[in-house]
Design an enzyme around this catalytic site. Structure first.
Site, mmCIF file in Angstrom:
data_model
loop_
_atom_site.group_PDB
_atom_site.id
_atom_site.type_symbol
_atom_site.label_atom_id
_atom_site.label_comp_id
_atom_site.label_asym_id
_atom_site.label_seq_id
_atom_site.Cartn_x
_atom_site.Cartn_y
_atom_site.Cartn_z
ATOM 1 N N HIS A 98 0.845 -1.199 0.000
ATOM 2 C CA HIS A 98 0.000 0.000 0.000
ATOM 3 C C HIS A 98 0.878 1.246 0.000
ATOM 4 O O HIS A 98 1.963 1.248 0.577
ATOM 5 C CB HIS A 98 -0.897 0.035 1.244
ATOM 6 C CG HIS A 98 -1.680 -1.222 1.435
ATOM 7 N ND1 HIS A 98 -2.642 -1.631 0.548
ATOM 8 C CD2 HIS A 98 -1.618 -2.165 2.400
ATOM 9 C CE1 HIS A 98 -3.153 -2.775 0.977
ATOM 10 N NE2 HIS A 98 -2.550 -3.128 2.097
ATOM 11 N N GLU A 116 -1.647 -0.331 8.186
ATOM 12 C CA GLU A 116 -2.587 -1.318 8.710
ATOM 13 C C GLU A 116 -1.893 -2.196 9.737
ATOM 14 O O GLU A 116 -0.659 -2.218 9.812
ATOM 15 C CB GLU A 116 -3.159 -2.177 7.574
ATOM 16 C CG GLU A 116 -2.146 -3.068 6.889
ATOM 17 C CD GLU A 116 -2.713 -3.775 5.649
ATOM 18 O OE1 GLU A 116 -3.598 -3.206 4.981
ATOM 19 O OE2 GLU A 116 -2.264 -4.885 5.351
ATOM 20 N N HIS A 173 3.465 -7.392 1.541
ATOM 21 C CA HIS A 173 2.876 -8.332 2.503
ATOM 22 C C HIS A 173 1.793 -9.185 1.845
ATOM 23 O O HIS A 173 1.288 -8.844 0.773
ATOM 24 C CB HIS A 173 2.280 -7.580 3.694
ATOM 25 C CG HIS A 173 1.199 -6.619 3.316
ATOM 26 N ND1 HIS A 173 1.461 -5.352 2.875
ATOM 27 C CD2 HIS A 173 -0.150 -6.747 3.275
ATOM 28 C CE1 HIS A 173 0.328 -4.731 2.600
ATOM 29 N NE2 HIS A 173 -0.679 -5.554 2.831
ATOM 30 N N ARG A 193 -1.253 -4.769 -6.269
ATOM 31 C CA ARG A 193 -0.914 -6.197 -6.338
ATOM 32 C C ARG A 193 0.339 -6.357 -7.169
ATOM 33 O O ARG A 193 0.376 -5.924 -8.323
ATOM 34 C CB ARG A 193 -2.021 -6.982 -7.043
ATOM 35 C CG ARG A 193 -3.182 -7.278 -6.193
ATOM 36 C CD ARG A 193 -4.133 -8.262 -6.909
ATOM 37 N NE ARG A 193 -5.442 -8.003 -6.356
ATOM 38 C CZ ARG A 193 -6.433 -7.410 -7.015
ATOM 39 N NH1 ARG A 193 -6.291 -7.069 -8.284
ATOM 40 N NH2 ARG A 193 -7.568 -7.181 -6.422
HETATM 41 ZN ZN ZN Z 1 -2.770 -4.948 3.010
#
Ligand code: ZN
Length: 314
Positions: A98, A116, A173, A193
């Site tokens: 991200h 996150e 991740h 992605r």
């Molecule tokens: Zn994520």
């Protein structure tokens, strides 16, 4: 006297999702490929509604826009800043990354970036998770991605129930199959992605974002420099653990054993009931519920044997 804001979650199907959101929490899910419960969210891709009380049926974004007093004096942003999810990964999620706020603002229509963190609710015995990579520097990263040397590139680590991980923007991740996670994140839906195992969804591969991924992945990988989770109170009535505090949020776990009075910091607090049942100031609460304690609500007296995850923005 203000009231607790119980949320009606929004569910998201995904090729990697399963049926544990129904099996474990009893939620009415759209299919047995349900990946995410957006439990506390005002994001436009999944704006939760208030389940009961004065504001029943209103969306959380509407409350943020029209009743800012419920969120406290520090709640000054354009959008409700956090998003709390439960993720049921039956299969592996894509290898992803991200952006931070600055990159997202410049390249994603002014969106927030995404920091996150994950609390592992449950996982298979030999489950792993991907956090970080093994490239020496940025050139090495570009080469390994170009040559599709995924096995060598990604850093895979074993996990167990109760583990906690902070994922900063720029940290590559992936949640792997067999894992149930509570995620607290910035209210953002921007995922780049980099690899999706060459899977097909509705007959075609899901889009990849290799250029953006290369832009934002930090190389070499540096583990999050924050402190490890810290036990703040453990007195036979409650175990209170600070899981993380970072520039975007603080997340704590409260394991109430019989009774505990919590005074949260000023402002609003997101609460997810992970286990058990009991009450908060006499109002029944049980596993699978998510609610917001509004600003100015005052002390929260919990009775019963209950485990909770609580979060608030910094
Ligand atoms: Zn994520």
């Amino acid at each position: 006297m203000s009231e607790l804001l119980f949320m009606e979650p929004v569910f998201k199907e995904a090729i990697w999702g399963g049926s544990r959101l129904h099996e474990v929490y009893g939620y009415e899910i759209p299919s047995d490929h349900t990946g995410e419960c957006w439990a506390i969210s005002a994001h436009k891709s999944g704006d939760g509604t208030i389940a009961s009380g004065t504001y029943k049926g209103k969306t959380l974004s509407w409350l943020w826009d029209n009743h800012r007093e419920l969120f406290g004096e520090r709640a000054t942003g354009d959008v409700f800043p956090l998003l709390v999810k439960i993720i049921d990964a039956k299969a592996d999620l894509s290898i992803q990354v991200h952006p931070d706020d600055a990159y997202a603002a410049a390249h994603e229509n002014g969106s927030l970036g995404k920091m996150e963190c994950w609390y592992i609710l449950d996982c298979d015995e030999d489950a792993t998770i991907v956090i970080g990579h093994n490239a020496k520097d940025h050139d090495d990263l570009v080469r390994m991605i170009g040559e599709k040397r995924w096995g060598e590139l990604i850093r895979q680590i074993p996990i167990k129930k109760g583990d906690f991980f902070q994922i900063n923007p720029g940290c590559v991740h992936a949640i792997k199959g067999g894992t149930l996670i509570l995620e607290t994140q910035q209210s953002s839906d921007i995922t780049y992605r980099v690899y999706d195992y060459d899977r097909l969804s509705d007959g075609k591969p899901r889009p990849l974002h290799v250029k953006q991924s290369i832009d934002v992945i930090e190389a070499p990988f540096r583990p999050d420099a924050g402190e490890a989770p810290q036990v703040l109170v453990d007195d036979g009535h409650v175990k209170k653990t600070r899981l993380v505090t970072c520039p975007r949020y603080t997340v704590e776990k409260l394991d109430v054993i019989d009774a505990w009075e919590e005074t949260f910091p000023d402002g609003f607090v997101n609460v997810s009931v992970l286990e058990g049942e009991g009450s908060l100031n006499g109002i029944a609460i049980r596993k699978g519920q998510h609610f917001i304690v509004p600003a100015g609500y005052g002390p929260c007296r919990f009775d019963g044997k209950i485990s909770l995850i609580c979060s608030w923005p910094e």
